[in-house]
Scaffold this active site. Structure first.
Site, mmCIF file in Angstrom:
data_model
loop_
_atom_site.group_PDB
_atom_site.id
_atom_site.type_symbol
_atom_site.label_atom_id
_atom_site.label_comp_id
_atom_site.label_asym_id
_atom_site.label_seq_id
_atom_site.Cartn_x
_atom_site.Cartn_y
_atom_site.Cartn_z
ATOM 1 C CG HIS A 306 -2.047 0.966 1.099
ATOM 2 N ND1 HIS A 306 -1.935 2.295 1.400
ATOM 3 C CD2 HIS A 306 -3.304 0.775 0.644
ATOM 4 C CE1 HIS A 306 -3.090 2.885 1.154
ATOM 5 N NE2 HIS A 306 -3.932 1.990 0.690
ATOM 6 C CG ASP A 363 -8.561 -4.219 -2.947
ATOM 7 O OD1 ASP A 363 -9.761 -4.049 -2.707
ATOM 8 O OD2 ASP A 363 -7.834 -3.341 -3.436
#
Ligand code: CMC
Length: 427
Positions: A306, A363
């Site tokens: 991320h 996700d």
């Protein structure tokens, strides 16, 4: 405490003020940089640049903290309803019962979509990606609801917000029903926002739909966890499109397109496709770990890493537990859940991932839940968009209310200079 930083250039020293946030973040205010020095900054991907001051969402990537309007994501995901969270993000405070009832009934009132929109939907091939359909239908909403929003009018703003909050779940459901070949339907004014999402998506034409509390609770949680994430790619897109004073629906349609990419919201689809590929290949997670680490191989471990989190993504922690609960409650055994857990285990003890601080993101496990709920893989990013809608609205509204200038970055030009033009015949 320091109040400014100094920059020395060509023997001259310039001073730039520091700007502080409420969570002790500090930034250098360079608004006057170019005017004073003639210099611009270069920061591809905006890895170091703040584009705005915002009061909507705070996240601390080092500590793995996420808060909406000051409320911890864990408390909201476990105790609130998605519509309450939407209200909180958009209007800044949690609603009272009366405010929530009014918001819900105003949404119910607006939840009709012009029948002509069905003609547009019908003209898409069945093979069209649902995100393309969703972006197009959202853009088309502008044509069917043409009144422009006077952002200085609270009433106008509220009407636009209610309109998109009401019609968006209908077109989300229609997109899934198109993919599944089911007749299009409408919401039911007696049901809550999330119950309506479930019913509109899953109701079969030949039977009643009994709401399943496991399904609606999981949907509610997933939508809350996706509802905002400060200045990510799609939100920045919504703000920058809106900064030209483009309308709310057009700005959101652009945000949907930004979300579609596999490095952003499209990762939830890519994760399931990756886990399926590992399963089809015999389940050798080590082989795929090696591919992810090989700099000559473009394969990445989808659902990992991320831009901001250099620690556990707090949303991923909640989703992992929820995935286990939902599969148990629905009595589903999905072998790709085990593959996912195996990959996570290996990555968390692998120096490549540890050194780069790559952890599972939102996700990684969400697709496993969507799949258990019976949502087709290509619809996963559409579900992300449904959750993100209040965040996009809140950020668009904040940007317009703060009267932010049009977004227009600078560049460092590296192209040709002073070429001599020859007409076509002479080239
Ligand atoms: N698999 C393997 N290596 C990775 C991965 C990954 N998933 N993510 C980052 N790296 C490596 C990357 O190769 C680089 O290595 P090196 O320093 O040796 O060059 C290092 O880690 C830093 O990566 P980066 O690409 O510079 O980091 P970024 O902040 O630009 O990208 C990211 C962040 C999310 C795009 C990236 O981690 C990624 O591509 N992850 C996979 C896609 C994904 O899961 N996206 C969903 C993000 S969360 C939800 C959302 O925002 O929508």
């Amino acid at each position: 405490m320091e109040k400014s930083v100094k920059l020395t250039y060509k023997n001259e020293t310039f001073e730039f003020p520091l700007v502080g946030g409420t969570e002790d973040e500090l930034g250098i205010d360079i608004k006057k940089l170019r005017a004073l020095t003639g210099l611009v900054t270069l920061d591809p991907g905006f890895k170091n640049s703040g584009s705005c001051q915002s009061g909507v969402t705070f996240l601390d990537g080092e500590k793995g903290v996420l808060k909406y309007r000051g409320y911890a994501i864990e408390d909201l995901a476990n105790g609130a309803d998605f519509l309450e969270v939407a209200y909180l993000l958009i209007f800044g405070e949690l609603p009272t019962s009366a405010q929530l009832d009014k918001f819900q009934s105003d949404i119910n009132e607006e939840s009709i979509v012009d029948e002509d929109l069905k003609v547009i939907l019908k003209s898409f091939p069945k093979t069209a990606h649902p995100m393309g359909i969703l972006a197009s239908l959202t853009s088309a909403l502008t044509a069917f609801n043409p009144s422009s929003v006077d952002v200085d009018s609270e009433e106008d703003m509220y009407k636009a917000i209610v309109t998109i909050m009401a019609k968006f779940p209908v077109i989300v459901a229609w997109t899934q029903r198109k993919v599944k070949g089911l007749p299009l339907n409408y919401s039911d004014s007696k049901l809550s926002y999330v119950d309506n999402v479930a019913k509109m998506m899953f109701k079969k034409p030949n039977s009643d739909y009994d709401l399943n509390p496991t399904i609606t609770a999981a949907l509610n949680k997933l939508l809350i966890l996706h509802a905002d994430h400060e200045q990510n790619c799609s939100t920045s897109t919504v703000r920058i499109v809106g900064s030209s004073h483009a309308g709310l629906f057009a700005s959101i349609s652009a945000g949907i397109s930004a979300l579609w990419g596999p490095l952003h919201g499209g990762a939830n689809q890519a994760v399931i496709e990756m886990l399926e590929a590992i399963k089809a290949d015999g389940g050798d997670t080590k082989k795929f770990m090696a591919k992810a680490k090989d700099k000559n191989d473009s394969f990445r471990l989808m659902g990992f890493g991320h831009r901001v989190y250099k620690n556990f993504d707090p949303r991923a922690k909640i989703i992992k537990v929820t995935a286990d609960e939902v599969l148990n409650e629905l009595g589903i055994v999905d072998p790709i859940l085990d593959i996912a857990k195996g990959l996570e285990q290996e990555a968390l003890s692998d120096t490549y991932f540890v050194d780069r601080k790559l952890y599972p993101n939102v996700d990684f496990y969400s697709g496993i839940i969507y799949r258990a709920l019976g949502i087709p893989t290509e619809m996963f990013t559409v579900m992300f968009a449904l959750g993100r809608l209040p965040g996009w609205i809140a950020q668009w509204r904040e940007m317009r209310m703060n009267n932010e200038p049009i977004g227009r970055p600078r560049q460092i030009y590296t192209g040709a200079t002073e070429k001599v033009f020859k007409t076509l015949k002479k080239r």
